[in-house]
Design a protein around this motif. Structure first.
Motif, PDB file in Angstrom:
ATOM      1  N   ARG A 180       0.826  -1.222   0.000  1.00 55.71           N
ATOM      2  CA  ARG A 180       0.000   0.000   0.000  1.00 55.71           C
ATOM      3  C   ARG A 180       0.856   1.266   0.000  1.00 55.71           C
ATOM      4  O   ARG A 180       0.439   2.294  -0.533  1.00 55.71           O
ATOM      5  CB  ARG A 180      -0.926   0.036   1.207  1.00 55.71           C
ATOM      6  CG  ARG A 180      -2.178  -0.808   1.118  1.00 55.71           C
ATOM      7  CD  ARG A 180      -1.889  -2.276   1.234  1.00 55.71           C
ATOM      8  NE  ARG A 180      -3.012  -3.036   1.805  1.00 55.71           N
ATOM      9  CZ  ARG A 180      -2.965  -4.320   2.062  1.00 55.71           C
ATOM     10  NH1 ARG A 180      -1.861  -5.015   1.788  1.00 55.71           N
ATOM     11  NH2 ARG A 180      -3.999  -4.949   2.590  1.00 55.71           N
ATOM     12  N   TYR A 235       1.659   2.074  -3.446  1.00 61.95           N
ATOM     13  CA  TYR A 235       0.480   2.678  -4.078  1.00 61.95           C
ATOM     14  C   TYR A 235       0.471   4.182  -3.828  1.00 61.95           C
ATOM     15  O   TYR A 235       0.254   4.989  -4.744  1.00 61.95           O
ATOM     16  CB  TYR A 235      -0.789   2.043  -3.527  1.00 61.95           C
ATOM     17  CG  TYR A 235      -2.070   2.769  -3.894  1.00 61.95           C
ATOM     18  CD1 TYR A 235      -2.615   2.657  -5.168  1.00 61.95           C
ATOM     19  CD2 TYR A 235      -2.735   3.575  -2.967  1.00 61.95           C
ATOM     20  CE1 TYR A 235      -3.784   3.326  -5.517  1.00 61.95           C
ATOM     21  CE2 TYR A 235      -3.902   4.246  -3.298  1.00 61.95           C
ATOM     22  CZ  TYR A 235      -4.426   4.122  -4.569  1.00 61.95           C
ATOM     23  OH  TYR A 235      -5.573   4.792  -4.899  1.00 61.95           O
ATOM     24  N   PRO A 263      -1.810   5.353   3.061  1.00 63.48           N
ATOM     25  CA  PRO A 263      -2.022   3.908   2.943  1.00 63.48           C
ATOM     26  C   PRO A 263      -3.022   3.390   3.963  1.00 63.48           C
ATOM     27  O   PRO A 263      -3.172   3.945   5.056  1.00 63.48           O
ATOM     28  CB  PRO A 263      -0.626   3.339   3.207  1.00 63.48           C
ATOM     29  CG  PRO A 263       0.047   4.362   4.074  1.00 63.48           C
ATOM     30  CD  PRO A 263      -0.471   5.687   3.598  1.00 63.48           C
ATOM     31  N   TRP A 298      -3.656   0.042   5.978  1.00 62.66           N
ATOM     32  CA  TRP A 298      -3.097  -1.251   6.360  1.00 62.66           C
ATOM     33  C   TRP A 298      -4.004  -2.035   7.300  1.00 62.66           C
ATOM     34  O   TRP A 298      -3.825  -3.235   7.482  1.00 62.66           O
ATOM     35  CB  TRP A 298      -1.729  -1.065   7.024  1.00 62.66           C
ATOM     36  CG  TRP A 298      -0.648  -0.584   6.114  1.00 62.66           C
ATOM     37  CD1 TRP A 298      -0.124   0.677   6.059  1.00 62.66           C
ATOM     38  CD2 TRP A 298       0.053  -1.340   5.130  1.00 62.66           C
ATOM     39  NE1 TRP A 298       0.857   0.759   5.104  1.00 62.66           N
ATOM     40  CE2 TRP A 298       0.999  -0.478   4.519  1.00 62.66           C
ATOM     41  CE3 TRP A 298      -0.011  -2.667   4.702  1.00 62.66           C
ATOM     42  CZ2 TRP A 298       1.862  -0.888   3.512  1.00 62.66           C
ATOM     43  CZ3 TRP A 298       0.855  -3.080   3.696  1.00 62.66           C
ATOM     44  CH2 TRP A 298       1.778  -2.212   3.113  1.00 62.66           C
ATOM     45  N   LEU A 340      -6.617   0.091  -0.703  1.00 62.68           N
ATOM     46  CA  LEU A 340      -5.204   0.383  -0.934  1.00 62.68           C
ATOM     47  C   LEU A 340      -4.772   1.669  -0.228  1.00 62.68           C
ATOM     48  O   LEU A 340      -3.758   1.699   0.456  1.00 62.68           O
ATOM     49  CB  LEU A 340      -4.945   0.510  -2.441  1.00 62.68           C
ATOM     50  CG  LEU A 340      -5.313  -0.718  -3.274  1.00 62.68           C
ATOM     51  CD1 LEU A 340      -5.252  -0.389  -4.761  1.00 62.68           C
ATOM     52  CD2 LEU A 340      -4.403  -1.891  -2.938  1.00 62.68           C
TER      53      LEU A 340
END
Length: 555
Positions: A311, A314, A325, A327, A510
């Motif tokens: 992530r 990303y 991100p 998580w 994401l």
């Protein structure tokens, strides 16, 4: 000149449902503030030529909606902040208060407000606006299911057929229009509002000039919020993001909402006064998996992917920093931390290839020459689809393909169709994986309804829940959360749907899906910024009226 800070937080589980939100009028500040003076602000969009004039705020295809200038003419009862504390600031209402099950909203109209034609704004205008939905003169495209209003002194109570807990902003952001003008409009669903004296609002700006090249609005001299530092707004639409970026860099445009690739080099480094703000929201860019087909009909594979996809990459590479991100195993972003159950607090995914491989081995997977083999003996592969030209998510496709190939030996085919083909596949369920946004309700419901709610599938076509997850217990919990009359019932429902999400991994969020804003501080300061997210910096959002009351001359 500053309005009261946001009061209350929508969607907080522990909040009192009937909390009254009150705010002083901006006009209550120092009346000795200087009158409007200085430079106009040019607000840019990358939508090409907007050729048809229409100032109707209820029409999504009107020029007022496409450019966004409807929001500075017609104001709502309150502003719901989609970022920051997710709170509510009363606006045309001095206070707003929901009942326990969010089927009734009581508002007190702000005193001392006039329409831009000089007529007094009253509670009759509020009732009239909502009654247009009731009597059928205005189509209820927002699904408000409004049932009527009662008046008790200064207080007006609007009632709805179902709970608006997960749709509060749809109610509060309804543009309020003047009864004395709109009662003479034959069809509010189609009238362009171009006749002389009809584009009348309570907002900080009034329409001055309209053309296919640009639209100019000037400061409302009698605005209830007080004097405005910015004397005029120019709305311009450019052919694409590249042209818009050039305009921002040259100073031809001042304020925009756009994803600009290589923004540091292409925009920020051009001038120290250029700024970019990505405001996180409760929504997220999400990898949706087709749970009805191989290989995603196996929850073990889905969980292994959740332990493999990076992530942070990303955010840093695909989004170029314009995101945060996600998580948490719950799929919830940091803005919704208060809705993460205690048993999942701090429980997060990470890029952990050993854990991912262990999950797969326990589920009967193996490897042959580093290619992942499923329990039936077939090599695992799939296609991930995003429309061509969506540069950030096109980049993420490539990242996921590289990550899964290197870590797990999964072959990922990158598919970039045109919008039409992609849209048909996501609705019909003929895809394997797609990247998509979520329904953002300002609370946990948005993620869980988007990924697990069968209500989105009508005539076998999906608007969300593209993976077609279906569990009656989760469906019941989603309905309870949306319609509960107590925080206790809502919390119990949250436990069911959050646990189901963690255990089933129906989708993989994401990173936060932010609202973007580019602006410069050459002439004005007071913009939203990290640490002071009183609104997003996106000029197409309702919060633009709050930003315009906050701006002050630079220096």
């Amino acid at each position: 000149m500053r309005l009261s800070s946001t009061l209350g937080t929508l969607g907080a589980i522990g909040a009192v449902a009937a909390l009254a939100l009150t705010g002083c009028a901006a006009g209550d500040t120092d009346s000795s503030a200087p009158a409007a003076s200085g430079a106009a602000l040019t607000i840019a969009k990358p939508d090409g030529t907007i050729s048809t004039e229409s100032h109707n705020p209820f029409l999504g295809d009107s020029s007022a909606s496409k450019y966004g200038y409807a929001k500075v003419i017609f104001e709502p009862l309150a502003l719901v902040n989609p970022t920051g504390d997710l709170g509510t600031t009363p606006w045309l209402a001095e206070s707003v208060e929901w009942n326990e099950d969010y089927t009734a909203l009581t508002v007190v109209p702000r005193a001392g407000v006039t329409w831009s034609d000089g007529t007094d704004f009253t509670g009759d205008d509020i009732v009239f606006t909502f009654d247009m939905y009731l009597n059928g003169t205005l189509t209820d495209t927002s699904g408000l299911n409004y049932e009527g209003a009662t008046v008790d002194g200064d207080a007006i109570t609007l009632t709805f057929a179902d709970s608006k807990y997960v749709a509060q902003s749809r109610v509060l952001h309804t543009p309020i229009v003047p009864k004395h003008i709109w009662e003479n409009i034959a069809d509010p669903n189609t009238d362009p509002l171009t006749a002389e004296g009809t584009a009348v609002g309570t907002g900080p700006y009034v329409l001055d000039n309209w053309s296919t090249e640009s639209v100019t609005l000037t400061a409302n001299p009698d605005y209830w919020g007080g004097d405005l530092a910015v004397p005029a707004l120019n709305y311009v639409s450019y052919g694409d993001n590249a042209a818009l970026t050039t305009a921002l860099v040259s100073g031809e445009a001042d304020w925009a909402q756009a994803f600009i690739p290589q923004i540091e080099d292409s925009y920020l480094s051009a001038d120290e006064d250029n700024h970019f703000l990505a405001s996180p929201t409760a929504g997220a860019g999400t990898l949706f998996l087709n749970l009805q087909t191989e290989p995603f009909d196996d929850p073990a594979l889905r969980k292994a992917l959740a332990y493999t996809i990076d992530r942070q990459a990303y955010v840093d590479i695909a989004r170029e920093g314009a995101s945060t991100p996600i998580w948490s195993v719950t799929g919830l972003s940091g803005l919704l931390e208060s809705e993460i159950l205690p048993e999942y607090a701090g429980e997060e995914y990470s890029v952990d290839v050993d854990t991912a491989r262990g999950i797969l081995e326990d589920a009967g997977y193996s490897w042959d020459d580093e290619r992942l083999i499923d329990p039936d003996g077939d090599a695992v592969s799939f296609s991930i689809s995003v429309p061509a030209g969506w540069s950030d998510w096109n980049t993420e496709q490539a990242l996921i393909a590289e990550e899964l190939d290197a870590a797990l030996g999964i072959e990922v085919n990158v598919d970039q169709p045109d919008w039409g083909g992609w849209d048909a596949a996501r609705q019909e369920g003929t895809f394997q994986a797609i990247i998509h946004w979520l329904e953002d309700t300002g609370n946990a419901y948005g993620l869980y309804t988007s990924t697990m709610d069968p209500k989105w599938i009508v005539d076998d076509r999906a608007q969300f829940n593209f993976g077609r997850f279906d569990d009656p217990a989760v469906t019941e919990a989603l309905n309870t959360y949306a319609n509960a009359s107590s925080d206790e019932d809502r919390q119990a429902a949250l436990e069911v749907m959050q646990t189901a999400f963690v255990e089933n991994v129906p989708a993989i969020p994401l990173g936060s899906h932010p609202l973007l804003g580019e602006y410069n501080t050459r002439n004005y300061v007071g913009w939203p910024e990290e640490g002071n997210l009183y609104a997003s910096a996106d000029p197409t959002q309702p919060g633009i009226v709050q930003i315009l009351t906050e701006l002050q001359p630079a220096g």
